[in-house]
Design a protein around this motif. Sequence first.
Motif, mmCIF file in Angstrom:
data_model
loop_
_atom_site.group_PDB
_atom_site.id
_atom_site.type_symbol
_atom_site.label_atom_id
_atom_site.label_comp_id
_atom_site.label_asym_id
_atom_site.label_seq_id
_atom_site.Cartn_x
_atom_site.Cartn_y
_atom_site.Cartn_z
ATOM 1 N N LEU A 1 0.823 -1.215 0.000
ATOM 2 C CA LEU A 1 0.000 0.000 0.000
ATOM 3 C C LEU A 1 0.853 1.261 0.000
ATOM 4 O O LEU A 1 0.512 2.246 -0.669
ATOM 5 C CB LEU A 1 -0.959 -0.017 1.186
ATOM 6 N N CYS A 2 1.969 1.252 0.714
ATOM 7 C CA CYS A 2 2.875 2.411 0.700
ATOM 8 C C CYS A 2 3.430 2.634 -0.704
ATOM 9 O O CYS A 2 3.482 3.782 -1.178
ATOM 10 C CB CYS A 2 4.023 2.217 1.690
ATOM 11 N N LEU B 1 2.099 1.647 -3.561
ATOM 12 C CA LEU B 1 1.017 2.143 -4.428
ATOM 13 C C LEU B 1 0.797 3.638 -4.205
ATOM 14 O O LEU B 1 0.629 4.393 -5.162
ATOM 15 C CB LEU B 1 -0.285 1.387 -4.165
ATOM 16 N N ALA B 2 0.812 4.053 -2.938
ATOM 17 C CA ALA B 2 0.609 5.472 -2.612
ATOM 18 C C ALA B 2 1.730 6.342 -3.176
ATOM 19 O O ALA B 2 1.515 7.513 -3.505
ATOM 20 C CB ALA B 2 0.513 5.663 -1.094
ATOM 21 N N LEU B 3 2.928 5.769 -3.320
ATOM 22 C CA LEU B 3 4.060 6.506 -3.884
ATOM 23 C C LEU B 3 4.063 6.483 -5.416
ATOM 24 O O LEU B 3 4.961 7.039 -6.037
ATOM 25 C CB LEU B 3 5.380 5.936 -3.351
ATOM 26 N N GLY B 4 3.064 5.793 -6.003
ATOM 27 C CA GLY B 4 2.939 5.781 -7.450
ATOM 28 C C GLY B 4 3.549 4.579 -8.150
ATOM 29 O O GLY B 4 3.641 4.559 -9.375
ATOM 30 N N SER C 1 1.334 -1.676 -9.838
ATOM 31 C CA SER C 1 0.785 -2.662 -8.906
ATOM 32 C C SER C 1 1.595 -3.952 -8.816
ATOM 33 O O SER C 1 1.812 -4.470 -7.719
ATOM 34 C CB SER C 1 -0.669 -2.968 -9.258
ATOM 35 N N ALA D 1 4.897 -3.429 -6.909
ATOM 36 C CA ALA D 1 4.546 -3.138 -5.514
ATOM 37 C C ALA D 1 4.147 -4.425 -4.797
ATOM 38 O O ALA D 1 4.552 -4.670 -3.655
ATOM 39 C CB ALA D 1 3.417 -2.117 -5.438
ATOM 40 N N ASP E 1 -9.557 -3.696 -9.223
ATOM 41 C CA ASP E 1 -8.769 -2.922 -8.266
ATOM 42 C C ASP E 1 -7.625 -3.801 -7.756
ATOM 43 O O ASP E 1 -7.865 -4.931 -7.318
ATOM 44 C CB ASP E 1 -9.670 -2.492 -7.103
ATOM 45 N N ARG F 1 -6.027 -3.849 -5.091
ATOM 46 C CA ARG F 1 -6.183 -4.282 -3.696
ATOM 47 C C ARG F 1 -7.046 -5.540 -3.604
ATOM 48 O O ARG F 1 -6.771 -6.439 -2.808
ATOM 49 C CB ARG F 1 -6.760 -3.144 -2.857
#
Length: 149
Positions: free
Chosen positions: A39-40, A42-45, A48, A51, A114, A116
């Motif tokens: 998740l970190c 993904l949040a940093l771009g 998928s 990550a 998605d 996730r």
Amino acid sequence: MRIATNATTQLIARMRDLRFVRYILVSVGALAVDLGAFLCLLALGAASAPAAATGYMLGIVTHWILSSRAVFHDSVASGGMGRFQQKALFVGSAIIGLGLTIAIVSLGSRAGIDPRLSKLFAVAVSFAVTYLLRSAVVFRRSPAGGRGA
């Protein structure tokens, strides 16, 4: 109805197996590391699939440390070549799980799912496969009742 009863009986028997319960708890800890990193990233771009792979690899390290000390402590090879082989088999089981994770997340992304949700499905598949491999191969007990490979 009989199939459901048999499945329920097997599940109850499995839950009585403390090793399996400990494995679930260890897996939750490793999963927390895995998903946290995923998740970190993904949040940093990050994309998928990379990550997911990075998170999974960090989870692998966590899983070995916890599994060898809290779950399979009675069948961990004491050292030398046996311990090296056991670690190699553990990594091999993790690579199989990693391959499944990457494939599932990648296919999910291509299908517009998605990442996730794809990751959650990958977690379930990987958990089942790696538990079977680790309990039957990596940390199997020798026929003489000694420690595993």
